[in-house]
Design an enzyme around this catalytic site. Structure first.
Site, PDB file in Angstrom:
ATOM      1  N   HIS A   1      30.146  40.261  34.216  1.00  0.00           N
ATOM      2  CA  HIS A   1      30.361  41.201  35.306  1.00  0.00           C
ATOM      3  C   HIS A   1      30.299  42.646  34.832  1.00  0.00           C
ATOM      4  O   HIS A   1      29.809  43.523  35.546  1.00  0.00           O
ATOM      5  CB  HIS A   1      31.714  40.913  35.957  1.00  0.00           C
ATOM      6  CG  HIS A   1      31.868  41.509  37.316  1.00  0.00           C
ATOM      7  ND1 HIS A   1      31.238  40.992  38.423  1.00  0.00           N
ATOM      8  CD2 HIS A   1      32.571  42.576  37.756  1.00  0.00           C
ATOM      9  CE1 HIS A   1      31.553  41.706  39.486  1.00  0.00           C
ATOM     10  NE2 HIS A   1      32.357  42.680  39.114  1.00  0.00           N
TER      11      HIS A   1
ATOM     12  N   HIS B   1      30.819  40.502  45.962  1.00  0.00           N
ATOM     13  CA  HIS B   1      32.203  40.050  45.828  1.00  0.00           C
ATOM     14  C   HIS B   1      32.235  38.575  46.197  1.00  0.00           C
ATOM     15  O   HIS B   1      33.003  38.138  47.057  1.00  0.00           O
ATOM     16  CB  HIS B   1      33.140  40.878  46.708  1.00  0.00           C
ATOM     17  CG  HIS B   1      34.302  41.427  45.945  1.00  0.00           C
ATOM     18  ND1 HIS B   1      35.579  41.476  46.435  1.00  0.00           N
ATOM     19  CD2 HIS B   1      34.382  41.941  44.692  1.00  0.00           C
ATOM     20  CE1 HIS B   1      36.392  42.010  45.541  1.00  0.00           C
ATOM     21  NE2 HIS B   1      35.687  42.298  44.475  1.00  0.00           N
TER      22      HIS B   1
END
EC number: 6.3.5.3
Length: 759
Positions: free
Chosen positions: A46, A92
C-alpha cells in the site's frame, strides 16, 4: 524490557523473512518493535508499491498541461487563465468489505484530503464501485453500506458526487471495490507539496486527536482476506466529516498565508507515513516528539501513536517563527494543533517518547530504498481455451426484444438512479448535466466567475471482463471509453488518474495481468495525449485464494469550452435523425450479453483501432461544440440496442411522481452478421447521436473531414423502440426493467433472513 523479535512477530507484521533480513542489514542491529512496525507499514504494498513500481515508471507522466505528476498527494493540470485542477483516485477496497459504511466514508475523506492538501478546494467527486453476484447474500448489504457511506461523508462536506459507475460480477463476492475520485480547483501558481524543507522548521500536527482506530490498516490492505476477515474490523478507520470540513477550511486559510512550507495528509500508516514521506521528498531528517501528539485515548504506546490511522489529521512543516499564526488559525476552526517535531539535516527519522528515543531509522531505506520486485509473470492458463471458443455455435435468442429487456434489468447495465439519488449532486450548483449520462460536467464559474465559459468533464470506467480476456487490450479500452465519454459532452481529454485493482501479485498470472494493463494504459494515454498524473495500486484483492477480475479503473479529466455547449445522452425531440458514428462489427467477445444470455465469458474483446477511435471522438466533440447535436451517447455495455434504449429513457423521474418521460424511436440497422451479435455486441469506437434534420448534412460533412464513418439509422418518435426486422418493445416496458435492476437486488436481500450474513 524490549520484546524479542521472533519469526512469528515478523510474519504478523506482513514481512517476509528475506525482507526482515534486509532490515537487519540496513540497521546493523535488531529493530525494536516500534521500528519493526514502521518498516512493516512503509514496506507494505500500500505504501511502497514494491511489486508495481517498476511497471508504473513506464507511464507517460508529462505534458504541456502537467504542473504536478505522480509522487505527490494528487496530480495537478493547467486549465489556462491562471487556474489549475488537482485530482486523484484512491481505493478503499479492503476496509469497505470489512465495514462498508465507514470503509467507504473514510475513503471519501482520504481522497478529499489528498486534493485539498495540494491547495485546492474540492468541487466534485465520482466513484467506481464493484460488487459481487447480485444474488450473493452479502452483495446488497455491501451495496447499501458503501453507498450510504459515500453519501454520508460527501454530503456533509458539501462536495457533490456528480457521477461514477457501478458494476456486479461474482469475482467480487469476497472483495468489493470502492474507488473514490475527487477534483479540486486552485490557482496555478499556488501548489502546495508534501515536503519537509528547511532545517530547523517546526513540524506541526493539525486536526482530530489520535486514537487506536485503523492501526495497521495499510498492512491489512496489503494482504488477502480469509475466514478471519471479520476480526479485522478494528483496522477500519472511523470518519467524522464535520471535523474534516473544519480541517478543509483551516488548511485553505493557512494557504493564504506564508506559514506553510509543506503539508501532508495523515492517511495510510498515519503519522509514520506522512512524516517519513515528507522527510524523503525534502532530502532531510525529522525528529518527532510523540509526547506532544494530541491523543484521544489514554495509555497509547509509541507504536500505536505512530501507526494509528485516525482520520481528519494533517502534518505540516511551518516556516520557523510562524507557529503562532498556524496555531491561531487552527484554533479558530476548533482544531487540535501542536508542534510535534523539527526538520533536521541528519537524514534520519527519529521518534522520541518520554525523554527516550524509541525509533532511530535512516530515511532512505523507508522510502526510495524500499524493496522493488520484478516478480515472475506468465499469461493466465485459461486464456487459450477462452480465446478459441467458437461464438458462432451459440444459439440465437428466439425473442430479441425479451433479450433486450433482460439485459436492461442486469444491475451492471440498469439505471443507477437508486445510487446517485443518495448523493447530493446539486450542492454548490456546479453540475452542468445531471448524473446518469456519459460524463459528468462541472462548471468553474461558481468558484471563479472569470472562468464562466469553462467546464470540466469527468469520467471513470473499466471493463473487467475485457481486462481478463486480454489485459493489454482491455486497459486500452478503459482509456478509450473514458475519452469517448468526454467527447460525448464536447470535452477535450487532458489527463488521467488511475486505480489499479488486482489480485495477489505473487501469482505470476496476476502479475502478468497487472503489467499488461499498465502497458495498455500507457500506450492508449500516449495516443490520446493524456498523461497519468496520479493514481493508486490496490493488490491482494483476493479471498480464500479467489481473485477479482483485473480492474484497472481509469479516471479522466477533460476541458469543456464553452460549457454552455455541452450535450446530453438522451433523445430530445421527435423527428430528430438518429445516426451511429462508427461501424457495425457484431463483436460479442467478453460482452454483457454473452454472460447474461449464454453464461459465457469467452472470446476476445472487440478490436480497437486508435486512429478510428480518435476520428469518431473528434467528429462528435466538434459537433457538440458547434451545437449540431441533440444527444450523444457512447455505445458500451449491452451494445447498440442498449444504447438506443437508454437514449429513449430519461435519467430522472419527475419529483412530483408523475409518469416518467420517455420517447421512442424507429431504426433500420444493416446486419452484416447475426442480429443478436450486431444488436448486443460491444464494438469499440461508436457513439450514437441524434440531431435536427436540418443539421444532418453539416454533420455528415464534419464526419468526412474527421475521417469517421456515419450510418444513418432512423428517427426519434413514438413510444416504442422499433428495430426493423429485429424487435419492437414499448419504451415503458424497457424503462420498467431498467429502473428496477438495482432495487430488485435490494428486495432480494430483504427476502433473505440473513441479510447481513457473515463472510
Amino acid at each position: 524490557m524490549t520484546e524479542p523479535i521472533t519469526p512469528e512477530i515478523v510474519a504478523q507484521h506482513g514481512l517476509k523473512p528475506d525482507e526482515y533480513q534486509r532490515i537487519l542489514e540496513h540497521l546493523g542491529r535488531t529493530p525494536t518493535l516500534t521500528e519493526l512496525g514502521v518498516f512493516s507499514v512503509m514496506w507494505s504494498e500500500h505504501c511502497s508499491y514494491k511489486s508495481s513500481r517498476v511497471h508504473l515508471k513506464t507511464f507517460p507522466t508529462s505534458g504541456p498541461r502537467v504542473l504536478q505528476g505522480p509522487g505527490e498527494n494528487a496530480g495537478v493540470v493547467d486549465l489556462g487563465d491562471g487556474l489549475a485542477a488537482a485530482f486523484k483516485m484512491e481505493s478503499h477496497n479492503h476496509p469497505s468489505y470489512i465495514e462498508p459504511y465507514q470503509g467507504a466514508a473514510t475513503g471519501v475523506g482520504g481522497i478529499l484530503r489528498d486534493v485539498f492538501t495540494m491547495g485546492a478546494r474540492p468541487i466534485a467527486s465520482l466513484n467506481a464501485l464493484r460488487f459481487g453476484d447480485p444474488s450473493h447474500p452479502r452483495t446488497a448489504y455491501l451495496l447499501e453500506g458503501v453507498v450510504a457511506g459515500i453519501g454520508g461523508y460527501g454530503n456533509c462536506m458539501g462536495v457533490p458526487t456528480v457521477g461514477g459507475e457501478v458494476a456486479f460480477h461474482p469475482s467480487y463476492n469476497g472483495n468489493c471495490l470502492v474507488n473514490a475520485f475527487t477534483l479540486g480547483i486552485l490557482p496555478a501558481d499556488k501548489i502546495f507539496r508534501g515536503t519537509a524543507a528547511g532545517v530547523g522548521n517546526p513540524v506541526m500536527y493539525v486536526g482530530a486527536k489520535t486514537g487506536r482506530d485503523g492501526i495497521h490498516g495499510a498492512t491489512m490492505a496489503s494482504a488477502e482476506f480469509d475466514a478471519s476477515t471479520e476480526e479485522k474490523r478494528p483496522t477500519v478507520q472511523v470518519g467524522d466529516p464535520f471535523m474534516e470540513k473544519l480541517l478543509l477550511e483551516a488548511c485553505l486559510e493557512l494557504f493564504q498565508t506564508d506559514a506553510v512550507v509543506g503539508i501532508q495528509d495523515m492517511g495510510a500508516a498515519g503519522l509514520t507515513s506522512s512524516s517519513v514521506e515528507m522527510a524523503g521528498r525534502g532530502g532531510n531528517g525529522l525528529d518527532l516528539f510523540l509526547d506532544q501528539v494530541p491523543l484521544r485515548e489514554e495509555g497509547m504506546t509509541p507504536y500505536e501513536i505512530l501507526l494509528s490511522e485516525s482520520q481528519e489529521r494533517m502534518l505540516l512543516v511551518a516556516a520557523e517563527g510562524k507557529e503562532e499564526l498556524v496555531r491561531s488559525i487552527c484554533e479558530k476552526w476548533d482544531l487540535d494543533v501542536a508542534v510535534i517535531g523539527r526538520v533536521t539535516a541528519s537524514g534520519r527519522w527519529r521518534a522520541h517518547w518520554r525523554g527516550a528515543v524509541v525509533a532511530d531509522l535512516p530515511v532512505d531505506p523507508l522510502t526510495e530504498g524500499a524493496p522493488k520486485y520484478h516478480r515472475p509473470m506468465t499469461p493466465h492458463p485459461a486464456l487459450p481455451a477462452l480465446h478459441a471458443f467458437d461464438l458462432a455455435t451459440l444459439p440465437e435468442p428466439a425473442d430479441l426484444g425479451a433479450a433486450l429487456v433482460r439485459l436492461l434489468a442486469r444491475p451492471t447495465i440498469a439505471s443507477k438512479e437508486w445510487v446517485y439519488r443518495q448523493y447530493d449532486h446539486m450542492v454548490r450548483l456546479v453540475g452542468a448535466v445531471r448524473p446518469g449520462g456519459d460524463a459528468a460536467v462541472v462548471r468553474l464559474a461558481v468558484s471563479h466567475d472569470a472562468h464562466a465559459h469553462k467546464g470540466i468533464a469527468l469520467s471513470v470506467g473499466v471493463n473487467g471482463r475485457f481486462c481478463f480476456l486480454d489485459p493489454y487490450l482491455g486497459a486500452m479500452h478503459a482509456v478509450a471509453e473514458c475519452a469517448r465519454n468526454i467527447a460525448c459532452v464536447g470535452g477535450e481529454p487532458i489527463a488521467i488518474t488511475d486505480c489499479l485493482n488486482f489480485g495477489n501479485p505473487e501469482k505470476p498470472e496476476i502479475m502478468w495481468q497487472f503489467a499488461e494493463c499498465v502497458r495498455g494504459i500507457g500506450d492508449a494515454c500516449r495516443a490520446f495525449g493524456t498523461p497519468v498524473v496520479s493514481g493508486n495500486v490496490s493488490l491482494y484483492n483476493e479471498t480464500e485464494g479467489q481473485g477479482i477480475l483485473p480492474t484497472p479503473t481509469v479516471g479522466m479529466v477533460g476541458l469543456v469550452e464553452p460549457v454552455e455547449r455541452t450535450c446530453h445522452s438522451t433523445f430530445r425531440d421527435a423527428g430528430d435523425v438518429i445516426a451511429l458514428v462508427g461501424s457495425l462489427q457484431g463483436e460479442v467477445g467478453g460482452s454483457e450479453y454473452l454472460s447474461a444470455e449464454h453464461g459465457k465469458e469467452a472470446g476476445r474483446p472487440p478490436a480497437l483501432d486508435l486512429a478510428r477511435e480518435k476520428a469518431v471522438q473528434e467528429t462528435v466533440r466538434r459537433a457538440v461544440r458547434a451545437g449540431l447535436l441533440s444527444s450523444a451517447h457512447d455505445c458500451s455495455e449491452g451494445g447498440l440496442a442498449v444504447a438506443l434504449a437508454e437514449s429513449c429513457m430519461m435519467h430522472e423521474v419527475p419529483s412530483d411522481g408523475s409518469k416518467p418521460a420517455w420517447i421512442g424511436c424507429a431504426v433500420r440497422i444493416p446486419f452484416p452478421v447475426r442480429k443478436d451479435f450486431v444488436l448486443f455486441g460491444e464494438d469499440a469506437s461508436r457513439i450514437l447521436v441524434s440531431l435536427p434534420k436540418e443539421n444532418a448534412a453539416r454533420f455528415v460533412d464534419l464526419a468526412q473531414q474527421c475521417g469517421a464513418p456515419v450510418i444513418r439509422l432512423g428517427a426519434v418518435g413514438g413510444d416504442r423502440l422499433e428495430i426493423q426486422g429485429a424487435l419492437s418493445v414499448p419504451v415503458e416496458e424497457l424503462a420498467r426493467a431498467w429502473r428496477d435492476g438495482i432495487p430488485a437486488v435490494l428486495r432480494r436481500d430483504a427476502a433473505h433472513a440473513g441479510a447481513t450474513a457473515p463472510v
